[in-house]
Write a protein that holds these residues in place. Structure first.
Motif, PDB file in Angstrom:
ATOM      1  N   LEU A  78      31.671  51.528  38.421  1.00  0.00           N
ATOM      2  CA  LEU A  78      32.760  50.608  38.149  1.00  0.00           C
ATOM      3  C   LEU A  78      33.559  50.311  39.420  1.00  0.00           C
ATOM      4  O   LEU A  78      34.130  49.245  39.581  1.00  0.00           O
ATOM      5  N   GLN A  79      33.574  51.272  40.332  1.00  0.00           N
ATOM      6  CA  GLN A  79      34.317  51.074  41.576  1.00  0.00           C
ATOM      7  C   GLN A  79      33.598  50.126  42.505  1.00  0.00           C
ATOM      8  O   GLN A  79      34.196  49.571  43.405  1.00  0.00           O
ATOM      9  N   PRO A 137      31.173  45.025  40.033  1.00  0.00           N
ATOM     10  CA  PRO A 137      31.966  44.356  38.990  1.00  0.00           C
ATOM     11  C   PRO A 137      31.115  43.882  37.816  1.00  0.00           C
ATOM     12  O   PRO A 137      31.662  43.555  36.768  1.00  0.00           O
ATOM     13  N   THR A 182      36.982  55.634  32.691  1.00  0.00           N
ATOM     14  CA  THR A 182      36.846  54.489  33.601  1.00  0.00           C
ATOM     15  C   THR A 182      37.357  54.821  35.002  1.00  0.00           C
ATOM     16  O   THR A 182      36.939  54.220  35.974  1.00  0.00           O
ATOM     17  N   ALA A 183      38.261  55.800  35.079  1.00  0.00           N
ATOM     18  CA  ALA A 183      38.787  56.169  36.393  1.00  0.00           C
ATOM     19  C   ALA A 183      37.778  56.990  37.182  1.00  0.00           C
ATOM     20  O   ALA A 183      37.920  57.162  38.379  1.00  0.00           O
ATOM     21  N   PHE A 184      36.753  57.510  36.516  1.00  0.00           N
ATOM     22  CA  PHE A 184      35.819  58.407  37.193  1.00  0.00           C
ATOM     23  C   PHE A 184      34.422  57.825  37.359  1.00  0.00           C
ATOM     24  O   PHE A 184      33.552  58.477  37.916  1.00  0.00           O
ATOM     25  N   TYR A 235      29.196  45.691  36.132  1.00  0.00           N
ATOM     26  CA  TYR A 235      29.043  46.781  35.174  1.00  0.00           C
ATOM     27  C   TYR A 235      30.272  46.881  34.277  1.00  0.00           C
ATOM     28  O   TYR A 235      31.397  46.922  34.763  1.00  0.00           O
ATOM     29  N   PRO A 236      30.083  46.917  32.957  1.00  0.00           N
ATOM     30  CA  PRO A 236      31.245  46.945  32.060  1.00  0.00           C
ATOM     31  C   PRO A 236      32.023  48.267  32.061  1.00  0.00           C
ATOM     32  O   PRO A 236      33.122  48.311  31.512  1.00  0.00           O
ATOM     33  N   GLY A 237      31.488  49.326  32.605  1.00  0.00           N
ATOM     34  CA  GLY A 237      32.230  50.595  32.644  1.00  0.00           C
ATOM     35  C   GLY A 237      31.915  51.469  31.450  1.00  0.00           C
ATOM     36  O   GLY A 237      31.472  50.994  30.404  1.00  0.00           O
TER      37      GLY A 237
END
Ligand SMILES: Cc1cc2nc3c(=O)[nH]c(=O)nc-3n(C[C@H](O)[C@H](O)[C@H](O)COP(=O)(O)OP(=O)(O)OC[C@H]3O[C@@H](n4cnc5c(N)ncnc54)[C@H](O)[C@@H]3O)c2cc1C
Ligand code: SF4
Ligand code: SF4
Lengths: 374, 408
Positions: free
Chosen positions: B29-30, B33, B23-25, B35-37
């Motif tokens: 997602l950044q 909002p 999720t950090a990459f 998009y669930p990731g």
């Protein structure tokens, strides 16, 4: 492709070894399957009791600021543990009674910061605590997908929004001498935590969140940039699947992405991490090291691998690859001349280097020195 | 001891240990909002979908298929494959007319090429852009790739004899983009390979790799293309004993990875013999072949690794080749996504997200201020050129430009 040294695994150990060797003029490559344990890093190098100037310099040249101050730090669950060296974000106090009154500030909808555990921990030390939630309109957009309201997502917003948080905290602040905030500041810009500190008229303490760790990710980004700036080749997302060894000498390794294009080197360093990173693997019958099949120190009887009481020390956490005193890897009882081992793949087999992140750094430096001397 | 082998779940999804690293990459997602990731859309969602397809979430369409989550995952979960497979398996909505158009790269090329100046003129016009924006929901800010007057295939066919004279031969899977939009890249590739004593042939008849069909919900058609292409590659590789080179990272990834993993088309016979030309050239040079570079070539080059090349793990070959050119000052840009992801960024609903994703990359390019940005991906090229104004060239074209040729 050929290098002076190839480093397998790009976590803390791999990057410290890589930076040291590049700086000494070697051509190196780091091959790393995925991200690493720094994503879970608390920010404190508990087993480093001194501020070794070499370590401090290596980090500061990469833009990672460390501070040294023997004492205790506050864990995300409100406990205190001994430490001396940590990332600048993480405060170290002389004693657990470091303040009188604390304002603990969290963001509405953010569940990965344990404000009530922190309050409980501080109250045990005689501090009185007040917990408040900030409701910033800018974070509402994140709340739409609550499962992904995580430290990194908030931290991205905070890179731009930290001044607003400072203002809100100043409004909330009454007679508290301490403000606790989650570690979600300075993902891109390492100067932000310091600026937050200096603009709030109380002692600001950044407490850990559930992973991913924002200071940990920032550290990875900066170390990787430093390594690449020194000319190192970082092969992200590739996995070493096999090695070609002949009469105790490793010649090359094969990777998943490069199939028959082998990576050759004079020396190799194994920094593949523990069970979490698959540097060590277990099945119902054995614990093994998957690339070279190195000798592993572990108990034969599977019943002795773990302690049924979850909270107790777990024996498997101490298992690790065997290496001689200069960290040459051992295979079938014999040391391999040009394969070294560093970091948590060693488990606790070499306690003289410390534990966890501290040991990862110290073993990596030791191995790099060995390679440079030979 | 191969116990785990037998218990492996599809796309390795049971290996997920919920560490949240992916999720950090994830670039989406950044920026979006809705998009669930990757974790939620991939392994977490899969557990639910296996119980009941009701849990399939339409928001999975926001995934760029950039594979950055897979590159970051420490547990080897094929997160993006899980997401794309779920779309293939559960998404019943027929693709929009616009998506069909955008995905049909070879049909569009065949239709547009003969009237290229007209099409280029029209798609460049403000009026046309507004009409496309309103009627087709193709964002008006986009610059459409230009169509070339003559296809690369017809250019190379006319040189068949000359190419056959070289002692060593390779086949070239050029892809739609080289054929219709940028034949110059194909010509550059021929120039560099010829300088190494290698002649270039076409496959008998290649088809679009099909990536745009996959991401736009037309997997049945994609599978047809895949089967056709594998047949063609087999002919060159197995029957004629040739290597096949490519110049697009996305086509290469699609044929190497997406064919077996998403479309279930077996590529085992050809997989190892299909290489990005950069890798082929690097390996030749490593074995002793030589290229002579112009002494007067001086350029500051910033290299952007396309996401799909990062996933392939072959960016190092482009890096090393560019660094080999004596007059090049080489800068490796940080690993970031440019945001276009093929046809994704062309869609009106994605335009803003797409630009927001690319901003860190654009900002770094502006601050480095290079003479040229180098990149092996055609859609990254459009995106970076449109967003920064810097010229983007494929490393192969840069090699060709820097070559010293003893003209006959
Ligand atoms: C969840 C967790 C939390 C932790 N928290 C702390 C903490 O707060 N403080 C502390 O001091 N220590 C902590 N540790 C201990 C940690 O082990 C050390 O801190 C240190 O980061 C380990 O670094 P490393 O480089 O040895 O291994 P890692 O960081 O695990 O890196 C190993 C790398 O090797 C890669 N790799 C594995 N196999 C291959 C292969 N075949 N080919 C290519 N690459 C491969 C992996 O993908 C990974 O990127 C924690 C560990 C874990 C697992
Ligand atoms: S990075 Fe991999 S293991 Fe971690 S949550 Fe994502 S898919 Fe699961
Ligand atoms: S493929 Fe890219 S966009 Fe899709 S989930 Fe993974 S990182 Fe996100």
């Amino acid at each position: 492709m050929k290098f002076d040294t190839v480093i397998i695994g790009g976590g803390l150990a791999g990057m410290v070894a890589g930076i040291t060797l590049q700086k000494a003029g070697q051509q190196t490559a780091i091959i790393s399957t995925g991200q690493n344990a720094l994503h879970f890093f608390s920010g404190s190098f508990e087993s480093l009791k001194e501020a070794n100037p070499r370590i401090v310099e290596l980090f500061s040249e990469a833009g990672v600021r460390l501070h040294y101050k023997p004492g205790v730090w506050l864990t995300p669950l409100g406990k205190f543990r001994e430490s001396a060296l940590s990332l600048e974000d993480v405060d170290i106090f002389p004693t657990p009674q470091f303040g009188r009154k604390a304002l603990i500030v969290n963001f509405l909808g953010y569940h990965d910061f344990f404000s009530s555990f922190l309050a409980e921990g501080l109250e045990k030390q005689g501090m009185s605590c007040r917990v408040r939630f900030l409701n910033l309109p800018e974070l509402e957009i994140l709340q739409q997908s609550p499962s992904e309201m995580r430290s990194v997502q908030i931290a991205r917003t905070m890179d731009k929004l930290w001044e607003k948080v400072v203002q809100e905290v100043r409004v909330l602040l009454k007679d508290e001498d301490t403000v606790l905030l989650p570690q979600v500041f300075g993902l891109q810009d390492p100067s932000v935590p310091g600026r937050v500190r200096s603009s709030i008229p109380a002692r600001v303490v950044f407490a850990g969140t559930l992973p991913p760790s924002v200071p940990g990710i920032r550290t990875i980004i900066l170390l990787k940039q430093r390594y690449q700036l020194l000319g190192g080749t970082y092969m992200m997302g590739d996995e070493v699947v096999r090695a070609h060894t002949h009469e105790g000498v490793v010649h090359s390794v094969a990777t998943k992405n490069l199939d028959n294009h082998y990576i050759e080197a004079n020396n190799f360093i194994l920094c593949t991490g523990g069970f979490f990173s698959k540097g060590l693997v277990s099945n119902p019958f054995q614990v093994y090291e998957p690339i070279f099949g190195l000798d592993v120190s572990y108990q034969e009887d599977r019943n002795l691998w773990y302690n049924p009481s979850f909270q107790e020390d777990q024996p498997y956490m101490h298992f690790g690859v065997k290496a001689d005193e200069n960290l040459h890897a051992i295979q079938d009882g014999k040391a391999l001349e040009n394969l070294y081992v560093a970091g948590s793949v060693l488990g606790d087999t070499h306690p003289e280097f410390g534990t966890a992140a501290g040991a990862a750094i110290r073993t990596a430096l030791h191995v790099a020195d060995e390679i440079l001397q030979n | 001891m191969k116990l785990q082998e037998y218990t492996r779940s599809h796309h390795n999804f049971e290996e997920c240990m919920k560490c949240t690293v992916c999720t950090a990459f994830c670039p989406v997602l950044q920026a979006n909002p809705l998009y669930p990731g990757p974790k939620q859309a991939g392994p977490d969602g899969e557990r639910l979908r296996l119980k009941d397809p009701y849990f399939f979430n339409q928001a999975l369409k926001y995934c760029l298929n950039c594979k950055r989550c897979e590159v970051a995952c420490p547990s080897g979960v094929n997160v993006a494959d899980l997401i794309q497979s779920a779309r293939i398996k559960y998404d019943q909505t027929p693709p929009k007319f616009r998506d069909t158009l955008l995905a049909s790269t070879d049909m569009m090329g065949t239709l547009a090429r003969p009237v290229a100046p007209l099409v280029n003129f029209a798609t460049g016009l403000g009026v046309t852009k507004t009409v496309m924006d309103v009627t087709l929901k193709i964002d008006r800010h986009r610059t459409f790739p230009k169509y070339a007057g003559r296809s690369f295939e017809s250019w190379l066919k006319r040189r068949r004899k000359e190419q056959a004279a070289f002692p060593e031969q390779v086949a070239y899977y050029h892809g739609c983009y080289v054929n219709y939009n940028n034949p110059q890249l194909g010509k550059d590739l021929v120039k560099v390979l010829n300088a190494l004593g290698v002649g270039v042939q076409l496959l008998e008849k290649e088809k679009c790799c099909g990536i745009a069909l996959i991401t736009n919900g037309m997997s049945a058609k994609a599978r047809k293309n895949a089967e056709h292409n594998i047949g063609q590659l087999r002919q060159a590789i197995v029957d004629k004993g040739l290597k096949v080179v490519t110049s697009s990272s996305t086509c290469t990834l699609t044929i190497r990875e997406e064919y077996p993993n998403l479309l279930g088309v077996d590529n085992a016979e050809v997989r190892d013999s299909m290489l990005m030309a950069t890798r082929f050239i690097y390996e030749k040079l490593e074995k002793g072949a030589q290229l002579k570079f112009r002494a007067d070539y001086h350029k500051k080059i910033a290299y952007h690794t396309p996401c799909h090349l990062e996933k392939l793990g072959w960016g190092i070959f482009s890096e090393k080749l560019l660094q080999m050119i004596p007059g090049v000052e080489f800068i490796l840009l940080d690993s970031n996504c440019c945001g276009i992801a093929g046809t994704y960024g062309f869609k009106k609903e994605n335009y803003k997200v797409s630009q927001a994703i690319g901003e860190p990359l654009f900002a770094q390019i502006r601050s480095v201020n290079p003479d040229i940005v180098a990149c092996d991906c055609e859609t990254c090229k459009w995106q970076i050129e449109m967003s920064t104004g810097y010229t983007v060239m494929n490393p192969i074209s840069i090699l060709a430009e820097a070559l010293e040729l003893n003209e006959k």
